[in-house]
Design a protein around this motif. Structure first.
Motif, PDB file in Angstrom:
ATOM      1  N   ARG A 146     -11.511   0.480  -3.633  1.00  0.00           N
ATOM      2  CA  ARG A 146     -10.520   0.411  -2.555  1.00  0.00           C
ATOM      3  C   ARG A 146     -11.019   1.192  -1.333  1.00  0.00           C
ATOM      4  NH1 ARG A 146      -4.588   2.980  -3.482  1.00  0.00           N
ATOM      5  NH2 ARG A 146      -5.842   4.862  -3.637  1.00  0.00           N
ATOM      6  N   ALA A 147     -11.605   2.371  -1.587  1.00  0.00           N
ATOM      7  CA  ALA A 147     -12.124   3.165  -0.474  1.00  0.00           C
ATOM      8  C   ALA A 147     -13.336   2.486   0.167  1.00  0.00           C
ATOM      9  CB  ALA A 147     -12.496   4.568  -0.958  1.00  0.00           C
ATOM     10  N   ALA A 165       0.842  -1.202   0.000  1.00  0.00           N
ATOM     11  CA  ALA A 165       0.000   0.000   0.000  1.00  0.00           C
ATOM     12  C   ALA A 165       0.876   1.250   0.000  1.00  0.00           C
ATOM     13  CB  ALA A 165      -0.927   0.000   1.220  1.00  0.00           C
ATOM     14  N   TYR A 176     -10.676   7.440   1.142  1.00  0.00           N
ATOM     15  CA  TYR A 176     -10.151   8.494   0.266  1.00  0.00           C
ATOM     16  C   TYR A 176      -9.991   7.954  -1.151  1.00  0.00           C
ATOM     17  CZ  TYR A 176      -6.545  11.571  -1.758  1.00  0.00           C
ATOM     18  OH  TYR A 176      -5.821  12.390  -2.574  1.00  0.00           O
ATOM     19  N   SER A 178      -5.841  -3.084  -0.342  1.00  0.00           N
ATOM     20  CA  SER A 178      -5.174  -2.041   0.456  1.00  0.00           C
ATOM     21  C   SER A 178      -6.186  -1.245   1.275  1.00  0.00           C
ATOM     22  CB  SER A 178      -4.425  -1.056  -0.445  1.00  0.00           C
ATOM     23  OG  SER A 178      -3.334  -1.680  -1.048  1.00  0.00           O
ATOM     24  N   GLY A 179      -7.414  -1.198   0.772  1.00  0.00           N
ATOM     25  CA  GLY A 179      -8.454  -0.454   1.467  1.00  0.00           C
ATOM     26  C   GLY A 179      -8.830  -1.057   2.808  1.00  0.00           C
ATOM     27  N   TYR A 193      -2.321   7.632  -0.109  1.00  0.00           N
ATOM     28  CA  TYR A 193      -3.438   6.811   0.357  1.00  0.00           C
ATOM     29  C   TYR A 193      -3.062   6.114   1.664  1.00  0.00           C
ATOM     30  CZ  TYR A 193      -7.189   3.487   0.622  1.00  0.00           C
ATOM     31  OH  TYR A 193      -8.259   2.780   1.070  1.00  0.00           O
TER      32      TYR A 193
END
Lengths: 288, 260
Positions: free
Chosen positions: B151-152, A155, B78, B99-100, A162
């Motif tokens: 992802r968000a 990430a 985001y 990743s979220g 992010y």
């Protein structure tokens, strides 16, 4: 293969296999971040550590780890500021590192071009049992950190902003990458040498990504390629009496050429097979 | 309940002050569009709220907690303007969306079944579940944008913050993410979205805030499009958003908004 019955060869092989596995596991994050050359720079800095170790009679591996870590954290802090002068600051650090290293190695009792060449390009003869313990311990630590923190590091390297908004400890993770880079560079200097360390972090990743589709598959393939190239590099160099670092890197580059060709052939076949479909709806519809 | 509270905020980069004095209040369930010309400070506003740009003066409160002490980042999803510069290392759509989950799971735990379910659910919401195993680099710009929205969404946030999600996006993708956002808002989610123009999100927007010259120039019901934007068939697509000439389609203050 009777060479493998020699203890120093066994140690050299074991060290190479550990590095072959650990270097690409770290390198994939560096490549993802477009910092492919950072390992090379840290290698330059580590040479000053080697010089300090030789001069003061301490373990060169230990002092190189220390100096390289300080250098890597310094590089990270410069990078974090994102100033345009960062590029120049890195250049100064790297050249200062190699110049300091050459100077200090020259001053030490164990001087001579032979000693310097061992650290710059690697040697099969120099891995002592104590070195192997250090390489094994640190290599395992690097590998575990890269695998355990894979989602967070992915990430971070994929989208740092992010990661920040996700509340990840961005600075700590960046420092972790910097320190593991320094550690990997140092433990790999015995086998492939400081000037070729970076290749073992980057080339297996470059080779793997020619034929993979995802991050995890690229990581695993790169580790397999690194392991194979490092192991074969030691064996071939022992048989053919060639430089082990150079042999390993050239083997990895050979794999890259093969996968690049395979990747482009596959790409062409796919394109050939795929129908020419418009991915977006047409702007106008003409009625006959 | 207050979700975002901004009072007398000033912020900028490298000595240049972009936001001068901005106050904004977003409560739970609000759908707020931040409009403004290029360079007005609309993106800087949300980036300051998210902590990506340091504030110089003023206060920001997130979910009732002052910004400096705020730790519940899992409550915020985001969506940046675009996927970070392609790195060359391939990553699948599923990996990017996963990743979220980090904000919610933390960095020390391995992903579990709940994480995998959330990723699939988020991809279903944006209509990209069939692409879960494909490298993101093979997706169109609009599909990549939907990946970022997924992802968000995967983190199941209470607040979605989007930075120009329409920019450079094909019509099919615009409809798909308008649908995803409508569902998110329908479930009580709060949305703060920076827009160049309202487009297919028009129905969803409850309140518009126009940023002009670092200040709020207008706040209220979404302004009606003017000029060629008002034409019923006007399809406003920006295949290359960054190439747009300043002044072509900006939310410059009108007589009405100046009076505000």
């Amino acid at each position: 293969m009777e060479l493998l019955s020699l203890p120093f060869m066994q140690r050299a092989l074991a060290a190479a296999l550990i590095i072959g596995l650990a270097a690409p596991a770290l390198g994939i994050y560096l490549v993802q971040r477009r910092l492919s050359l950072i390992g090379d720079g840290i290698g330059h800095v580590a040479l000053t550590g080697v010089g300090l170790g030789l001069l003061t009679g301490n373990s060169p591996v230990f002092s190189a780890v220390l100096v390289a870590t300080v250098g890597a954290v310094g590089v990270e802090l410069i990078r974090e500021r994102g100033r345009t002068s960062g590029d120049l600051a890195l250049a100064m650090l790297f050249y200062g590192g190699i110049a300091g290293g050459v100077l200090l190695v020259g001053l030490s009792e164990d001087s001579g071009s032979n000693s310097l060449m061992q650290y710059l390009f690697g040697s099969l003869l120099t891995t002592s049992p104590a070195d192997l313990m250090v390489i094994g311990g640190l290599g395992a630590a690097v590998l575990i950190a890269m695998l355990v923190f894979r989602p967070a590091l992915f990430a971070l390297c994929n989208d740092e902003e992010y990661a920040r908004v996700s509340g990840l400890p961005v600075r700590t993770l960046n420092i972790l990458l910097a320190v593991t880079t320094a550690v990997t560079v140092t433990i790999a200097m015995r086998t492939v040498g400081l000037l070729l360390v970076s290749a073992l972090m980057v080339v297996p990743v470059a080779a793997a990504q020619q034929v993979t589709r995802g991050f995890v598959s690229t990581m695993l393939a790169a580790m397999a390629i690194g392991l194979g190239a490092a192991g074969a590099g030691v064996l071939v160099s022992a048989e053919a009496d060639t430089a082990p670092g150079a042999t390993t890197v050239l083997l990895a580059l050979t794999v890259f050429v093969v996968t690049a060709i395979a990747g482009s052939v596959r790409h062409r076949l796919r394109r050939h097979k795929a129908h020419p479909v418009a991915s977006e709806p047409p702007d106008v519809v003409l009625h006959a | 309940m207050s979700v975002v509270e901004v009072s007398h905020l000033a912020a900028g980069y490298d000595g240049r002050e972009i936001l001068r004095d901005v106050s904004l209040s977003v409560t739970a369930g609000d759908v707020v569009a931040v409009l403004g010309a290029n360079g007005s400070g609309k993106s800087t506003l949300i980036r300051t709220i998210l902590g990506l740009v340091p504030s110089r003066r003023g206060e920001i409160t997130l979910f009732g907690t002052p910004h400096k002490r705020f730790r519940q980042w899992q409550r915020i999803g985001y969506v940046p303007q675009r996927l970070g510069a392609g790195s060359g290392v391939p990553a699948t759509v599923g990996e990017v969306v996963a990743s979220g989950r980090l904000a919610r799971r933390g960095i020390f735990r391995f992903p579990g079944a709940a994480d995998r379910d959330a990723v699939r659910e988020a991809l279903t919401a944006v209509g990209l579940l069939d692409r879960i195993g494909d490298p993101v680099a093979t997706l169109s710009g609009g599909q990549q944008q939907r990946t970022l929205i997924a992802r968000a969404l995967a983190g199941r946030p209470d607040l979605l913050v989007l930075d120009e999600p329409n920019a450079g996006v094909d019509a099919a993708s615009q409809e798909a993410f308008a649908a995803a956002l409508t569902r998110f808002a329908g479930e009580g989610g709060t949305i703060l979205v920076v827009l160049h123009e309202l487009g297919p999100l028009r129905q969803l927007i409850g309140r518009a805030v126009v940023v002009h010259d670092g200040r709020i120039a207008y706040e209220g019901t979404p302004p009606e499009p003017a000029g060629h934007h008002a034409e019923p068939d006007h399809e406003h697509l920006h295949p290359h958003a960054e190439e747009i000439q300043a002044g072509i389609c900006e939310w410059a203050p009108t007589e009405q908004t100046k009076a505000y």
